[in-house]
Design a protein around this motif. Structure first.
Motif, short mmCIF file in Angstrom:
data_model
loop_
_atom_site.label_atom_id
_atom_site.label_comp_id
_atom_site.label_asym_id
_atom_site.label_seq_id
_atom_site.Cartn_x
_atom_site.Cartn_y
_atom_site.Cartn_z
N GLU A 8 1.04 -1.49 -0.10
CA GLU A 8 0.14 -0.18 0.00
C GLU A 8 1.39 1.55 -0.43
O GLU A 8 0.17 2.50 -0.62
N ARG A 52 -2.51 -3.06 -8.03
CA ARG A 52 -4.39 -2.23 -7.71
C ARG A 52 -5.10 -2.41 -8.91
O ARG A 52 -5.82 -2.14 -9.86
N ALA A 99 -11.50 7.33 -5.18
CA ALA A 99 -11.36 6.37 -3.73
C ALA A 99 -10.28 5.12 -3.20
O ALA A 99 -9.58 5.56 -2.36
N ALA A 100 -10.85 4.44 -4.35
CA ALA A 100 -9.35 2.79 -4.44
C ALA A 100 -8.45 3.80 -4.63
O ALA A 100 -7.37 3.51 -3.97
N TRP A 153 -6.67 7.23 -3.69
CA TRP A 153 -6.81 7.38 -2.93
C TRP A 153 -5.85 6.82 -1.29
O TRP A 153 -5.01 7.38 -0.81
N ARG A 154 -6.66 5.71 -1.47
CA ARG A 154 -5.76 4.10 -0.63
C ARG A 154 -4.61 3.57 -0.75
O ARG A 154 -4.49 3.05 0.30
N THR A 155 -4.15 4.55 -1.71
CA THR A 155 -3.16 3.77 -2.12
C THR A 155 -2.08 4.55 -1.92
O THR A 155 -0.21 4.73 -1.81
#
Length: 564
Positions: free
Chosen positions: A11, A179, A239-240, A242-244
């Motif tokens: 991540e 991802r 959003a995905a 951003w999570r990385t």
């Protein structure tokens, strides 16, 4: 389109455990592809349901053609300006910068993201303002109220250009981080929104709506609801990303970023995209004219762009689930191998992906061709789509299905060129493809009755990929010192031989069901199920007798996974 990844990362962007090298193992690629296939299948199944709902709500005649033409144009414009660059230019560029830049390519991503947002906003605004002109370009057969309805819908639907383009870029950025989940699952959200919109339309409007009696409120529901579906997909991808750990910092300092050099290679890709869109322009105009003439001359079936599009969506389902999943994992690895000059590994990756894909695509394509009409009637014959309309979709699907394997092979060959940073060759090959497709489409329009024109157009489209893969294969073989052609051809021949008993059984089952039960639901649903089950057993048995190595590899991998 194909997506991208350079090396395994956690991540935070640092190499993670279990990360694969650029070359990777067959098992690693297949496991990653299997993960993607699950998400892709969910996306395609919900997309399939979306198509069923829209077919029931709008039918396949004049109103359906108006909606589908207006909804196709934003994706065409996106292909011309953004999406075509992803696999050929942007993805290899991001792979290289993530490997070579001290910051792992973060500054490059900020610049690219900023430029994309600005460009997409401007293009979307211009397109919305030019809605009528765009409709006249792609749907010359529309007249009167059908054109007015299409223009009204396009005012909403063209706004999707912004969200479609941004979704493509974010998906590429996610895949460079290994991802793969979000890019294949986010479209599910889009599909669910549009399914809800279609069901709401069915609830508020009566079946059999036409351009003359549909209300402005019902059209607003269709147009605005469809655009909201794509917006929801984009928000999920943001959003995905951003999570990385990605945090966008707007930057317009493009000088020295290397992006200009990368985009200069896009000239050939732009030619390729323009050429393919010329082919689609021909298809759209011929199909919309044939659809209008079919209704006006009393053939009583939807035989225009909507019938063609719905058949094409069914046709692409196995390709998207099987081949795209493998290609998506293969492309970044192949890009890295090409960058390092590992041509033997590029060739081996191409050969392996093609042969494993063909193991499923060959029997599937033949089964689809046998049962295309029955499947189309089961899927589409409800609401505003009559049995005759669905039957016509099935005929188009049967023709397309026979071209599934050439289509998939050609798409894989294009990815090899892109991995080699070669966009010129695909652009030149596309000219030959469009020449074949366009010539046969025009001949179909001139020689066939209106209700069969789209069948001829579909045949021309599939034959264009046969000519394209012959040209592309010849060039790639010369560059890579061969394409493992003897092994690939041997596998394809054995797969078709293994499928022959299954095809015979499928035809026999259909004949028996038709004789026993007529043309009702028992035949349309029962024959494909029974025939496919029997055919699968016969195909697997014949494949084992013929010692098809790819089958043994897949079985071994499955057993190993289940045994853990």
């Amino acid at each position: 389109m194909a997506t991208d990844t350079a090396e395994g990362r956690d991540e935070s962007g640092t190499p993670g455990e279990g990360a694969e090298s650029g070359s990777g193992s067959t098992g690693g690629a297949m496991r990653s592809s299997a993960v993607m296939a699950v998400g892709t299948m969910a996306s395609r199944i919900t997309g399939f349901v979306r198509t069923i709902v829209l077919a029931a709500a709008l039918g396949t005649q004049l109103l359906g053609d108006a909606y589908n033409t207006a909804n196709t144009i934003p994706f065409i414009i996106n292909d011309l300006l953004i999406q075509g660059l992803m696999a050929s230019v942007i993805i290899p560029f991001l792979v290289k910068r993530r490997k070579s830049d001290a910051d792992g390519g973060r500054a490059t991503e900020d610049r690219l993201f900023t430029a994309a947002v600005v460009l997409l906003f401007v293009v979307s605004a211009v397109a919305v303002a030019s809605a009528r002109w765009l409709l006249e370009l792609y749907a010359g057969g529309f007249t009167g109220q059908q054109m007015e309805v299409a223009v009204y819908l396009a005012r909403f639907l063209l706004a999707q250009i912004f969200f479609v383009g941004l979704s493509g870029l974010i998906s590429a950025m996610l895949n460079t981080r290994d991802r793969f989940g979000a890019p294949v699952w986010a479209p599910v959200l889009n599909n669910l929104v549009i399914i809800s919109v279609g069901l709401a339309f069915v609830w508020v409007a009566l079946p059999g709506r036409t351009p003359e009696n549909v209300s402005q409120g019902e059209l607003t529901l269709l147009g605005l609801g469809t655009a909201c579906g794509m917006a929801a997909q984009t928000v999920a991808l943001v959003a995905a990303l951003w999570r990385t750990g990605f945090r966008w910092r707007p930057r317009l300092d493009l000088r020295g970023s290397g992006l200009g050099e990368a985009l200069r290679t896009a000239g050939w890709m732009f030619l390729y995209t323009v050429t393919t869109q010329v082919g689609f322009l021909i298809t759209t105009n011929i199909a919309t004219r044939a659809g209008s003439e079919s209704v006006q001359e009393g053939y009583g079936v939807g035989a225009g762009l909507t019938a063609y599009n719905y058949a094409y969506q069914l046709f692409q389902l196995p390709y998207a689930i099987i081949a795209v999943s493998l290609i998506t994992v293969l492309l970044p690895r192949m890009s890295a191998q090409a960058h390092d000059g590992l041509w033997n590994e590029v060739r081996d990756g191409f050969s392996r992906t093609l042969r494993v894909s063909a193991l499923v695509l060959v029997p599937l394509s033949l089964a689809m061709a046998v049962y295309a009409v029955q499947l189309s009637v089961v899927v589409f014959a409800r609401g505003s789509t009559s049995t005759a309309d669905a039957h016509n979709i099935g005929i188009v699907l049967a023709v397309m299905s026979l071209g599934l394997v050439p289509f998939s092979i050609f798409q894989l060959m294009l990815r090899v060129f892109y991995a080699m940073s070669d966009t010129r060759t695909p652009a030149m090959i596309s000219i030959a493809n469009v020449a074949v497709h366009g010539t046969l489409a025009v001949c179909a329009f001139l020689l066939l009755p209106p209700n069969l024109v789209v069948v001829g157009v579909a045949a021309g489209f599939m034959l264009s990929f046969v000519s394209g893969l012959i040209i592309a294969g010849t060039i790639l073989s010369a560059r890579l010192g061969g394409l493992d052609g003897r092994r690939i051809l041997g596998t394809l021949v054995r797969l078709h031989l293994a499928a022959a008993p299954a095809v015979g059984a499928a035809i026999g089952v259909l004949w028996l069901f038709s004789r026993q039960f007529g043309e009702g639901l028992a035949t349309n649903l029962g024959a494909p199920i029974a025939g496919s089950l029997l055919g699968a057993v016969l195909f697997l048995g014949a494949a084992r007798l013929l010692r098809i190595a790819e089958l043994q590899s897949v079985i071994g991998l499955v057993r190993a996974r289940l045994g853990r």
